[in-house]
Design a protein around this motif. Structure first.
Motif: not given
Length: 520
Positions: A229-241, A295-308
């Motif tokens: 299912g990751v082609a539709r929902v990867n970790a970034r997308k799942a956290v956004e949801l 790009a790596w740091n942007d993803y890490v910062d996104f995860l932290v900001a979302e509280g996952v």
């Protein structure tokens, strides 16, 4: 001989989606007389060095006073009154909050039919709370009933927090719309579950509705974002949801691909052939952006900001980098039941038994894969993200309890300090479970007013996490030039009830011996 098509169908039933067990596990027996002492009107743990779970440095000696199931006093320097109290002499020992395993499963009728086998091994390793994701993949799941019995201490088990697998059949029929997803979530809440485990088997609108409803109901959410299912929902997308937790590595690397929309698998890749599935997933490490890049740091910062929350479960795949070591671990002979060893062996049908023709190249690929995976976890942790400890036991040579201590070691390998590892194993795990409920966890710290969930160890775990294994740690006595075993948990305390960890291990050894004798 079975056709390859028939084998693939069997594998699909076992691993492509959560499978239903063919029959039920044995019922959990009531806790017997002599299995744990207490709770006591007053229990005093005297003279220990305390590691309180906050990340603060150890301090001691301290006396910890417990009344019933609650910590009611911490006397620094010692001197707590002991008149009429049950006293544990912990001078020279170390006391920590009870460990929290956030990724638990129980056995099944084929590999480990008695649930008390895993429960005892968890308790013997200081694990007093377990989140099941899920405990069992079967209809008429007894996990909620077990959790209530454990809460009342009528069975010998850690505190249990059962999560339901999204899509578990319910009276409302198939979950084919956002409205049905919300209905299913409300039904799961009414059944008494604490949260939901997703396997990336829902469309984004359905997943978003389920996550939103779960949040409204105070249910936790965690996902294994597998390849299907990751082609539709990867970790970034799942956290956004709205996803609350990501377990394993799935979804992260697909969120970090370098200049490509999806993973580049070979033409003959087959997800249902588990050797192909697990050998090639390690090659994703060659397809991602550079660790530390923008790009790596942007993803890490996104995860932290979302509280996952991340529960990496490094240990469950550790055999992939050295299968011989995993297969011959020193605890298997005494503490791994033969049916479980059978399940671990290479197989076309048993999930996780994928070492069909495992090569040096496969092991090297996995060693290389761990480098960015651990770097991601460390960067996330260092920027304030919550990392927890989960063991995913019962697969890939990872036996209950022992697997959990292996995960603590691998968190240290990832770069967390021993104090940070203990916090991940205690307070962080408790917070991950209770944050969706909107309340402070009642355990996870050594603090007045918290539940008396504690683990007492003769050796210093900050100096060597190996002293937490049930088999202890083998070291040379430099005065006698003799090998000696040291460590192992001495007492596990849950709700003020004192369990003798060596006795729990002995009861497990008897289970193993009985199954071996029955096979002769």
């Amino acid at each position: 001989m079975r056709s390859i098509q028939a084998i693939m169908v069997a594998i699909l039933a076992l691993v492509a989606t959560p499978a239903l067990a063919q029959s039920s596990l044995l019922p959990v027996q009531d806790r017997q007389s002599g299995e744990g002492e207490g709770p006591f009107t007053t229990l005093v743990i005297k003279g220990a060095t305390m590691i309180d779970g906050t990340g603060a440095p150890p301090e001691g000696p301290v006396d910890i006073v417990v009344s019933g199931d609650t910590i009611t006093g911490i006397v620094r320097g010692g001197g707590a009154p002991t008149d009429g109290a049950r006293v544990i002499d912990a001078i020279g020992m170390y006391v920590m909050p009870g460990f929290v395993d956030v990724h638990g499963h129980n056995g099944d009728p084929k590999k480990a039919p008695d649930p008390s086998y895993g429960y005892r091994l968890w308790l013997a390793h200081g694990v007093t709370s377990v989140r099941g994701v899920s405990f069992q993949f079967q209809q008429n799941d007894p996990s909620v009933a077990d959790s209530r019995q454990s809460a009342n201490n009528t069975i010998l088990a850690p505190r249990l927090f059962p999560y339901a697998v999204f899509g578990t059949p319910f009276p409302g029929g198939p979950i084919d719309s956002p409205a049905k997803a919300r209905e299913w979530v409300r039904w799961i809440f009414a059944q008494g579950y604490d949260g939901i485990k997703f396997f990336n088997n829902a469309s984004p609108p359905v997943l978003e509705a389920a996550l939103d409803e779960a949040q409204k109901q105070g249910l936790g959410t965690v996902a294994h974002l597998g390849q299907r299912g990751v082609a539709r929902v990867n970790a970034r997308k799942a956290v956004e949801l709205g996803l609350g937790g990501v377990t394993h590595f799935y979804g992260h690397f697909e969120s970090l691909l370098d200049g490509q929309g999806g993973p580049d698998y070979p033409a003959d890749y087959n997800y249902l052939d588990e050797q192909s599935r697990f050998a090639w997933v390690a090659r994703l490490a060659d397809q991602i952006v550079d660790p530390g890049s923008e790009a790596w740091n942007d993803y890490v910062d996104f995860l932290v900001a979302e509280g996952v929350t991340l529960s990496p479960t490094f240990n469950i795949y550790s055999a992939s980098r050295d299968v011989m070591r995993a297969r011959t671990a020193e605890w298997h002979d005494r503490y791994t039941i033969p049916s479980l060893m059978d399940f671990y062996a290479p197989s076309l049908t048993n999930h996780g038994s994928y070492y069909h023709d495992w090569s040096t190249a496969d092991e090297v690929a996995w060693r290389n894969f761990y480098k960015p995976w651990m770097r991601l976890t460390k960067d996330f942790h260092d920027r304030g993200g919550r990392v927890t400890a989960g063991s995913d036991p019962g697969f890939i040579y990872q036996t209950w309890g022992f697997a959990y201590i292996g995960e603590l070691e691998m968190l240290q390998e990832a770069g967390l300090s021993p104090l940070e590892v203990i916090r991940a194993a205690t307070l962080n795990g408790a917070e991950e479970i209770y944050a969706p409920k909107g309340t402070e966890p009642p355990f996870g710290l050594i603090k007045e007013g918290k539940l008396a969930d504690l683990v007492i160890v003769p050796e210093n775990p900050l100096a060597n996490l190996k002293v937490l294994y049930g088999t202890g740690h083998l070291r040379l006595n430099r005065e006698t030039n003799q090998l000696e075993r040291v460590g192992g948990v001495r007492w596990t305390i849950k709700d003020g009830i004192v369990y003798d960890a060596p006795s729990l291990l002995q009861s497990v050894a008897q289970m193993v011996a009985a199954q071996k004798a029955a096979r002769q």
